[in-house]
Design a protein around this motif. Structure first.
Motif, mmCIF file in Angstrom:
data_model
loop_
_atom_site.group_PDB
_atom_site.id
_atom_site.type_symbol
_atom_site.label_atom_id
_atom_site.label_comp_id
_atom_site.label_asym_id
_atom_site.label_seq_id
_atom_site.Cartn_x
_atom_site.Cartn_y
_atom_site.Cartn_z
ATOM 1 N N ASP A 49 0.831 -1.287 -0.050
ATOM 2 C CA ASP A 49 -0.022 0.004 -0.075
ATOM 3 C C ASP A 49 0.867 1.211 -0.094
ATOM 4 O OD1 ASP A 49 -2.204 -1.745 0.148
ATOM 5 O OD2 ASP A 49 -2.214 -1.430 2.365
ATOM 6 N N MET A 50 2.107 1.273 0.746
ATOM 7 C CA MET A 50 2.877 2.251 0.761
ATOM 8 C C MET A 50 3.576 2.482 -0.627
ATOM 9 S SD MET A 50 4.186 4.884 2.278
ATOM 10 C CE MET A 50 3.753 4.418 3.997
ATOM 11 N N LEU A 51 3.923 1.415 -1.293
ATOM 12 C CA LEU A 51 4.143 1.519 -2.640
ATOM 13 C C LEU A 51 3.263 2.262 -3.535
ATOM 14 C CD1 LEU A 51 6.218 -0.824 -4.862
ATOM 15 C CD2 LEU A 51 3.844 -0.303 -5.676
ATOM 16 N N MET A 52 1.918 2.014 -3.301
ATOM 17 C CA MET A 52 0.796 2.445 -4.069
ATOM 18 C C MET A 52 0.842 3.899 -3.834
ATOM 19 S SD MET A 52 -1.960 -0.652 -3.932
ATOM 20 C CE MET A 52 -3.295 0.697 -4.169
ATOM 21 N N ILE A 53 0.974 4.377 -2.796
ATOM 22 C CA ILE A 53 0.786 5.853 -2.404
ATOM 23 C C ILE A 53 1.855 6.633 -3.007
ATOM 24 C CG2 ILE A 53 1.190 7.379 -0.663
ATOM 25 C CD1 ILE A 53 -0.158 5.449 1.384
ATOM 26 N N ILE A 54 3.147 6.040 -2.911
ATOM 27 C CA ILE A 54 4.330 6.635 -3.580
ATOM 28 C C ILE A 54 4.065 6.859 -5.140
ATOM 29 C CG2 ILE A 54 6.763 6.779 -3.848
ATOM 30 C CD1 ILE A 54 7.184 5.526 -1.090
ATOM 31 N N TYR A 55 3.770 5.805 -5.599
ATOM 32 C CA TYR A 55 3.449 5.520 -7.227
ATOM 33 C C TYR A 55 2.367 6.395 -7.662
ATOM 34 C CZ TYR A 55 6.552 1.847 -8.718
ATOM 35 O OH TYR A 55 7.570 1.029 -8.829
ATOM 36 N N ILE A 56 1.220 6.650 -6.732
ATOM 37 C CA ILE A 56 0.320 7.753 -7.089
ATOM 38 C C ILE A 56 0.665 9.255 -6.870
ATOM 39 C CG2 ILE A 56 -1.932 8.578 -6.256
ATOM 40 C CD1 ILE A 56 -2.770 5.688 -5.485
ATOM 41 N N LEU A 57 1.746 9.301 -5.803
ATOM 42 C CA LEU A 57 2.258 10.677 -5.948
ATOM 43 C C LEU A 57 3.015 11.064 -6.990
ATOM 44 C CD1 LEU A 57 3.325 13.262 -4.240
ATOM 45 C CD2 LEU A 57 4.977 11.758 -3.112
ATOM 46 N N PHE A 58 3.660 10.180 -7.819
ATOM 47 C CA PHE A 58 4.687 10.571 -8.823
ATOM 48 C C PHE A 58 3.709 10.408 -10.032
ATOM 49 C CE2 PHE A 58 8.174 9.260 -6.359
ATOM 50 C CZ PHE A 58 9.199 10.171 -6.833
ATOM 51 N N ILE A 59 2.537 9.819 -10.122
ATOM 52 C CA ILE A 59 1.683 10.184 -11.190
ATOM 53 C C ILE A 59 0.926 11.459 -11.149
ATOM 54 C CG2 ILE A 59 -0.665 9.584 -12.002
ATOM 55 C CD1 ILE A 59 0.221 6.616 -11.077
ATOM 56 N N GLY A 60 0.596 11.957 -9.887
ATOM 57 C CA GLY A 60 0.144 13.344 -9.609
ATOM 58 C C GLY A 60 1.249 14.276 -10.061
ATOM 59 N N LEU A 61 2.459 14.250 -9.728
ATOM 60 C CA LEU A 61 3.469 14.902 -10.078
ATOM 61 C C LEU A 61 3.625 15.251 -11.796
ATOM 62 C CD1 LEU A 61 6.473 14.082 -7.470
ATOM 63 C CD2 LEU A 61 5.169 16.006 -7.648
ATOM 64 N N GLN A 62 3.515 14.083 -12.491
ATOM 65 C CA GLN A 62 3.296 14.181 -13.802
ATOM 66 C C GLN A 62 2.396 15.132 -14.406
ATOM 67 O OE1 GLN A 62 3.764 10.153 -15.852
ATOM 68 N NE2 GLN A 62 4.305 9.402 -13.684
ATOM 69 N N PHE A 63 1.168 15.065 -13.954
ATOM 70 C CA PHE A 63 0.188 15.816 -14.233
ATOM 71 C C PHE A 63 0.543 17.539 -13.813
ATOM 72 C CE2 PHE A 63 -2.574 12.114 -14.199
ATOM 73 C CZ PHE A 63 -3.490 12.593 -15.212
ATOM 74 N N LEU A 64 1.055 17.589 -12.663
ATOM 75 C CA LEU A 64 1.627 18.888 -12.258
ATOM 76 C C LEU A 64 2.581 19.502 -13.292
ATOM 77 C CD1 LEU A 64 1.564 18.708 -8.434
ATOM 78 C CD2 LEU A 64 0.240 19.823 -9.943
ATOM 79 N N LEU A 65 3.627 18.700 -13.541
ATOM 80 C CA LEU A 65 4.779 19.123 -14.588
ATOM 81 C C LEU A 65 4.268 19.235 -15.830
ATOM 82 C CD1 LEU A 65 7.807 19.413 -14.659
ATOM 83 C CD2 LEU A 65 7.972 17.031 -15.224
ATOM 84 N N LEU A 66 3.221 18.409 -16.457
ATOM 85 C CA LEU A 66 2.707 18.699 -17.907
ATOM 86 C C LEU A 66 1.446 19.823 -17.827
ATOM 87 C CD1 LEU A 66 2.807 14.591 -19.033
ATOM 88 C CD2 LEU A 66 4.512 16.755 -19.515
#
Length: 210
Positions: A49-66
């Motif tokens: 679950d912690m892996l999922m949280i971190i991965y979702i964070l990086f998915i969100g960062l992609q949206f913020l960057l793009l």
């Protein structure tokens, strides 16, 4: 495409098994797995679950960057995240839940087998080229925006992961997840990846997967 996605699903299961075995071996894990496992120990949240949280964070960062350039294909990383995280929970807490070995050399052997599984599965994912891993995708996008190399950006995240893991370990007096295996993993990952990419390319072409 069905065959490709079934192969991707198999690769994710193998990766989850390899990651779980690496953590069970308890001789050190990779930089990312180190921060995932340490945060799990500190918070009580299951490691998958912690892996999922971190991965979702990086998915969100992609949206913020793009920003406006972002498209819905980024969301394809979510099923990958869920599958990998839940299978890690299944293996680590379920099938391997009672696994505890006190012989160091046996633990080292398990660690090496796990490294082969992880590298082999990631090579499969890379060759299929269907969905990017969230951290790797964000690192690539950030490198392109900042004019840096992907390797340097990705390495920076690994250093950050190690620092966070080490800091939390010392503050909360947790078991060290950064050990000799962490160094071994860093040294053998590249050569093993190159080996598997080369060996899998022709079989994947014959199976019409690439």
């Amino acid at each position: 495409m069905i065959k490709k996605y079934l192969t991707l699903f198999l690769a994710l299961i193998l990766a989850a098994l390899g990651i779980s075995l690496t953590m069970k071996a308890a001789v050190g894990v990779s930089a990312f797995d180190s921060v995932t496992q340490t945060l799990s120990l500190a918070s009580g949240i299951r490691v998958g679950d912690m892996l999922m949280i971190i991965y979702i964070l990086f998915i969100g960062l992609q949206f913020l960057l793009l920003k406006k350039e972002a498209d819905w294909t980024i969301l394809l990383q979510l099923p990958l995240t869920i599958i990998l995280g839940q299978f890690i929970n299944l293996f680590f807490y379920g099938f391997l839940g009672n696994l505890s070995i006190d012989f160091y050399f046996v633990n080292v052997l398990i660690f090496l087998v796990a490294q082969v599984l992880v590298t082999f599965s990631i090579a499969m994912i890379l060759l299929l080229d269907l969905i990017s891993m969230p951290i790797e995708r964000f690192s690539l996008l950030l490198a392109e925006r900042k004019g840096n190399s992907f390797g340097r950006v990705r390495q920076s995240f690994d250093i950050l992961f190690l620092l966070v893991s080490l800091t939390l370990t010392l503050i909360f007096k947790l078991p060290f997840t950064i050990r000799e295996g962490t160094i071994v993993s860093a040294l053998i990952f590249g050569p093993m990846m190159a080996f598997f990419l080369k060996k899998l390319e022709k079989p994947f072409q014959k199976l019409d997967l690439i």
